[in-house]
Design a protein around this motif. Structure first.
Motif, PDB file in Angstrom:
ATOM      1  N   GLU A  63       2.670  -4.373 -15.670  1.00 35.39           N
ATOM      2  CA  GLU A  63       2.464  -5.443 -16.635  1.00 35.39           C
ATOM      3  C   GLU A  63       3.517  -6.536 -16.398  1.00 35.39           C
ATOM      4  O   GLU A  63       4.620  -6.238 -15.938  1.00 35.39           O
ATOM      5  CB  GLU A  63       2.581  -4.894 -18.074  1.00 35.39           C
ATOM      6  N   PRO A  64       3.203  -7.803 -16.657  1.00 39.20           N
ATOM      7  CA  PRO A  64       1.972  -8.294 -17.274  1.00 39.20           C
ATOM      8  C   PRO A  64       0.839  -8.572 -16.297  1.00 39.20           C
ATOM      9  O   PRO A  64      -0.249  -8.979 -16.727  1.00 39.20           O
ATOM     10  CB  PRO A  64       2.441  -9.584 -17.934  1.00 39.20           C
ATOM     11  N   ARG A  65       1.056  -8.352 -15.000  1.00 39.40           N
ATOM     12  CA  ARG A  65       0.002  -8.667 -14.029  1.00 39.40           C
ATOM     13  C   ARG A  65      -1.263  -7.856 -14.305  1.00 39.40           C
ATOM     14  O   ARG A  65      -2.374  -8.387 -14.238  1.00 39.40           O
ATOM     15  CB  ARG A  65       0.500  -8.419 -12.607  1.00 39.40           C
ATOM     16  N   ALA A  66      -1.101  -6.567 -14.595  1.00 42.21           N
ATOM     17  CA  ALA A  66      -2.274  -5.718 -14.834  1.00 42.21           C
ATOM     18  C   ALA A  66      -3.108  -6.251 -15.994  1.00 42.21           C
ATOM     19  O   ALA A  66      -4.343  -6.314 -15.913  1.00 42.21           O
ATOM     20  CB  ALA A  66      -1.826  -4.285 -15.102  1.00 42.21           C
ATOM     21  N   ALA A  67      -2.456  -6.659 -17.065  1.00 40.97           N
ATOM     22  CA  ALA A  67      -3.178  -7.181 -18.231  1.00 40.97           C
ATOM     23  C   ALA A  67      -3.888  -8.488 -17.889  1.00 40.97           C
ATOM     24  O   ALA A  67      -5.023  -8.727 -18.333  1.00 40.97           O
ATOM     25  CB  ALA A  67      -2.210  -7.397 -19.392  1.00 40.97           C
ATOM     26  N   LEU A  68      -3.242  -9.324 -17.115  1.00 41.08           N
ATOM     27  CA  LEU A  68      -3.852 -10.605 -16.729  1.00 41.08           C
ATOM     28  C   LEU A  68      -5.065 -10.390 -15.828  1.00 41.08           C
ATOM     29  O   LEU A  68      -6.069 -11.104 -15.939  1.00 41.08           O
ATOM     30  CB  LEU A  68      -2.819 -11.478 -16.022  1.00 41.08           C
ATOM     31  N   MET A  69      -4.991  -9.410 -14.941  1.00 45.02           N
ATOM     32  CA  MET A  69      -6.131  -9.100 -14.078  1.00 45.02           C
ATOM     33  C   MET A  69      -7.289  -8.530 -14.896  1.00 45.02           C
ATOM     34  O   MET A  69      -8.453  -8.898 -14.682  1.00 45.02           O
ATOM     35  CB  MET A  69      -5.697  -8.128 -12.983  1.00 45.02           C
TER      36      MET A  69
ATOM     37  N   ASP B 187       0.814  -1.218   0.000  1.00 44.14           N
ATOM     38  CA  ASP B 187       0.000   0.000   0.000  1.00 44.14           C
ATOM     39  C   ASP B 187       0.847   1.266   0.000  1.00 44.14           C
ATOM     40  O   ASP B 187       0.360   2.344  -0.342  1.00 44.14           O
ATOM     41  CB  ASP B 187      -0.928   0.014   1.224  1.00 44.14           C
ATOM     42  N   GLN B 188       2.109   1.149   0.379  1.00 45.40           N
ATOM     43  CA  GLN B 188       2.992   2.321   0.414  1.00 45.40           C
ATOM     44  C   GLN B 188       3.685   2.551  -0.931  1.00 45.40           C
ATOM     45  O   GLN B 188       4.411   3.538  -1.095  1.00 45.40           O
ATOM     46  CB  GLN B 188       4.063   2.153   1.501  1.00 45.40           C
ATOM     47  N   MET B 189       3.471   1.642  -1.894  1.00 40.69           N
ATOM     48  CA  MET B 189       4.158   1.716  -3.179  1.00 40.69           C
ATOM     49  C   MET B 189       3.229   2.219  -4.280  1.00 40.69           C
ATOM     50  O   MET B 189       2.030   1.924  -4.271  1.00 40.69           O
ATOM     51  CB  MET B 189       4.705   0.333  -3.561  1.00 40.69           C
ATOM     52  N   ALA B 190       3.778   2.978  -5.202  1.00 40.22           N
ATOM     53  CA  ALA B 190       2.984   3.442  -6.348  1.00 40.22           C
ATOM     54  C   ALA B 190       2.548   2.259  -7.198  1.00 40.22           C
ATOM     55  O   ALA B 190       1.400   2.180  -7.647  1.00 40.22           O
ATOM     56  CB  ALA B 190       3.795   4.425  -7.179  1.00 40.22           C
ATOM     57  N   LEU B 191       3.480   1.341  -7.453  1.00 36.23           N
ATOM     58  CA  LEU B 191       3.176   0.089  -8.132  1.00 36.23           C
ATOM     59  C   LEU B 191       3.644  -1.049  -7.241  1.00 36.23           C
ATOM     60  O   LEU B 191       4.801  -1.078  -6.820  1.00 36.23           O
ATOM     61  CB  LEU B 191       3.886   0.004  -9.491  1.00 36.23           C
ATOM     62  N   VAL B 192       2.743  -1.976  -6.966  1.00 36.45           N
ATOM     63  CA  VAL B 192       3.047  -3.079  -6.056  1.00 36.45           C
ATOM     64  C   VAL B 192       3.869  -4.136  -6.787  1.00 36.45           C
ATOM     65  O   VAL B 192       3.523  -4.552  -7.897  1.00 36.45           O
ATOM     66  CB  VAL B 192       1.748  -3.714  -5.523  1.00 36.45           C
ATOM     67  N   ASP B 193       4.946  -4.574  -6.145  1.00 36.15           N
ATOM     68  CA  ASP B 193       5.769  -5.663  -6.670  1.00 36.15           C
ATOM     69  C   ASP B 193       5.709  -6.805  -5.656  1.00 36.15           C
ATOM     70  O   ASP B 193       6.537  -6.874  -4.734  1.00 36.15           O
ATOM     71  CB  ASP B 193       7.210  -5.198  -6.878  1.00 36.15           C
ATOM     72  N   PRO B 194       4.744  -7.719  -5.781  1.00 37.05           N
ATOM     73  CA  PRO B 194       4.534  -8.759  -4.768  1.00 37.05           C
ATOM     74  C   PRO B 194       5.750  -9.645  -4.526  1.00 37.05           C
ATOM     75  O   PRO B 194       6.049  -9.984  -3.370  1.00 37.05           O
ATOM     76  CB  PRO B 194       3.370  -9.581  -5.342  1.00 37.05           C
ATOM     77  N   ASP B 195       6.454 -10.012  -5.592  1.00 41.76           N
ATOM     78  CA  ASP B 195       7.608 -10.896  -5.428  1.00 41.76           C
ATOM     79  C   ASP B 195       8.749 -10.202  -4.687  1.00 41.76           C
ATOM     80  O   ASP B 195       9.383 -10.796  -3.808  1.00 41.76           O
ATOM     81  CB  ASP B 195       8.097 -11.387  -6.791  1.00 41.76           C
TER      82      ASP B 195
ATOM     83  N   TRP C 147      -6.116  -3.753 -10.421  1.00 40.93           N
ATOM     84  CA  TRP C 147      -5.119  -3.990 -11.470  1.00 40.93           C
ATOM     85  C   TRP C 147      -4.251  -2.765 -11.778  1.00 40.93           C
ATOM     86  O   TRP C 147      -3.108  -2.904 -12.206  1.00 40.93           O
ATOM     87  CB  TRP C 147      -5.804  -4.484 -12.743  1.00 40.93           C
ATOM     88  N   ARG C 148      -4.768  -1.577 -11.536  1.00 35.25           N
ATOM     89  CA  ARG C 148      -3.973  -0.376 -11.818  1.00 35.25           C
ATOM     90  C   ARG C 148      -2.783  -0.224 -10.878  1.00 35.25           C
ATOM     91  O   ARG C 148      -1.857   0.537 -11.174  1.00 35.25           O
ATOM     92  CB  ARG C 148      -4.856   0.870 -11.708  1.00 35.25           C
TER      93      ARG C 148
END
Length: 273
Positions: free
Chosen positions: A240-246, A30-38, A235-236
């Motif tokens: 990518e590619p996670r956003a496209a897959l969602m 939640d603190q990141m502009a884009l989340v990188d789960p890995d 998804w936002r």
């Protein structure tokens, strides 16, 4: 700082447990502009392991001294149980050879649900005979208690286990899982959607699994099905590619003939908002 907090006699165990616990992966995301789960998972696991290993004697001491001979609802005893679970999680993260055995012993000798479930959660995160033994025992003990059995499903769906997607898929076919029980659906699939690392597993298997659940649940309980959509609707927040897959999972749901109004509105909002 951890040592100072954990060894300060002026602090109660409940406060210590909160002070030394690392923030959750979801909070970090939640603190990141884009989340990188890995990246989040790898960094947090590495830090947990480093702290666990560097302070292993402390975790052993805290785990041992916070044990209570008898169950009590006194604040100090509730705090001790909380601290014991946190100490166990660090000890387990340290990679100590006897950590799984200590967790299983806590599970088997627990005289309250806090300690038993705390040990179960810790063991559920890894492969091993201790994990299987604890999960099988928990099911055998509580399969007749619907609310406690929900915890059994939830624990596995929230686990940082490399096979969580496959485990959730298998649990969706378990004899005690039913789409007609909203609590059971939330305990399994709702928890899975909140498991940032497992749900966003590379390749999109988690997205496909949740989309399949929503489509199967919609004719049975469209309100609950609609409540399962939000994890895909974020998804936002992902690259990518996670956003496209969602987005593709959402579009597949929306293309289903006869989709309920509840799910249609939630998915449409997620795609357009």
């Amino acid at each position: 700082a951890i040592v100072l907090a954990a060894t300060n006699p002026a602090l109660d165990d409940a406060f210590i447990a909160e002070a030394i616990r690392l923030p959750s992966e979801a909070y970090i995301g939640d603190q990141m502009a884009l989340v990188d789960p890995d990246a989040i998972h790898a960094a947090r696991e590495k830090l947990m392991g480093a702290i666990g290993k560097a302070l292993e004697p402390l975790w052993r001491d805290l785990h041992a001294r916070s044990e209570r001979a008898h169950f009590s609802l006194k604040p100090e005893d509730k705090g001790a149980r909380k601290l014991r679970n946190v100490a166990l999680s660090y000890l387990f993260a340290s990679g100590a050879q006897d950590a799984a055995g200590i967790a299983l012993t806590q599970y088997e000798t627990a005289h309250n649900m806090t300690e038993r479930q705390g040990a179960l959660i810790t063991l559920a995160n890894r492969h091993g005979a201790e994990r299987t033994r604890a999960l099988d025992d928990f099911y055998a003990r509580y399969s007749s208690d619907a609310l406690v059995l929900d915890k059994w499903f939830q624990t596995q769906a929230l686990a940082f286990h490399p096979d969580t997607v496959e485990i959730v898929k298998a649990l969706g076919k378990h004899p005690d899982f039913t789409l007609s029980n909203p609590n059971r659906v939330r305990s399994l699939y709702g928890a899975f959607g909140a498991n940032q690392w497992a749900f966003h597993k590379e390749g999109g298997a988690g997205y496909a699994l949740l989309a399949d659940l929503i489509l199967a649940l919609d004719p049975v309980n469209p309100q609950t099905a609609a409540r399962m959509v939000p994890p895909l609707g974020r998804w936002r927040r992902f690259a990518e590619p996670r956003a496209a897959l969602m987005r593709a999972a959402l579009e597949r749901i929306l293309a289903q003939p006869g989709l309920s109004k509840d799910v249609t509105e939630q998915v449409s909002k997620s795609l357009a908002g």
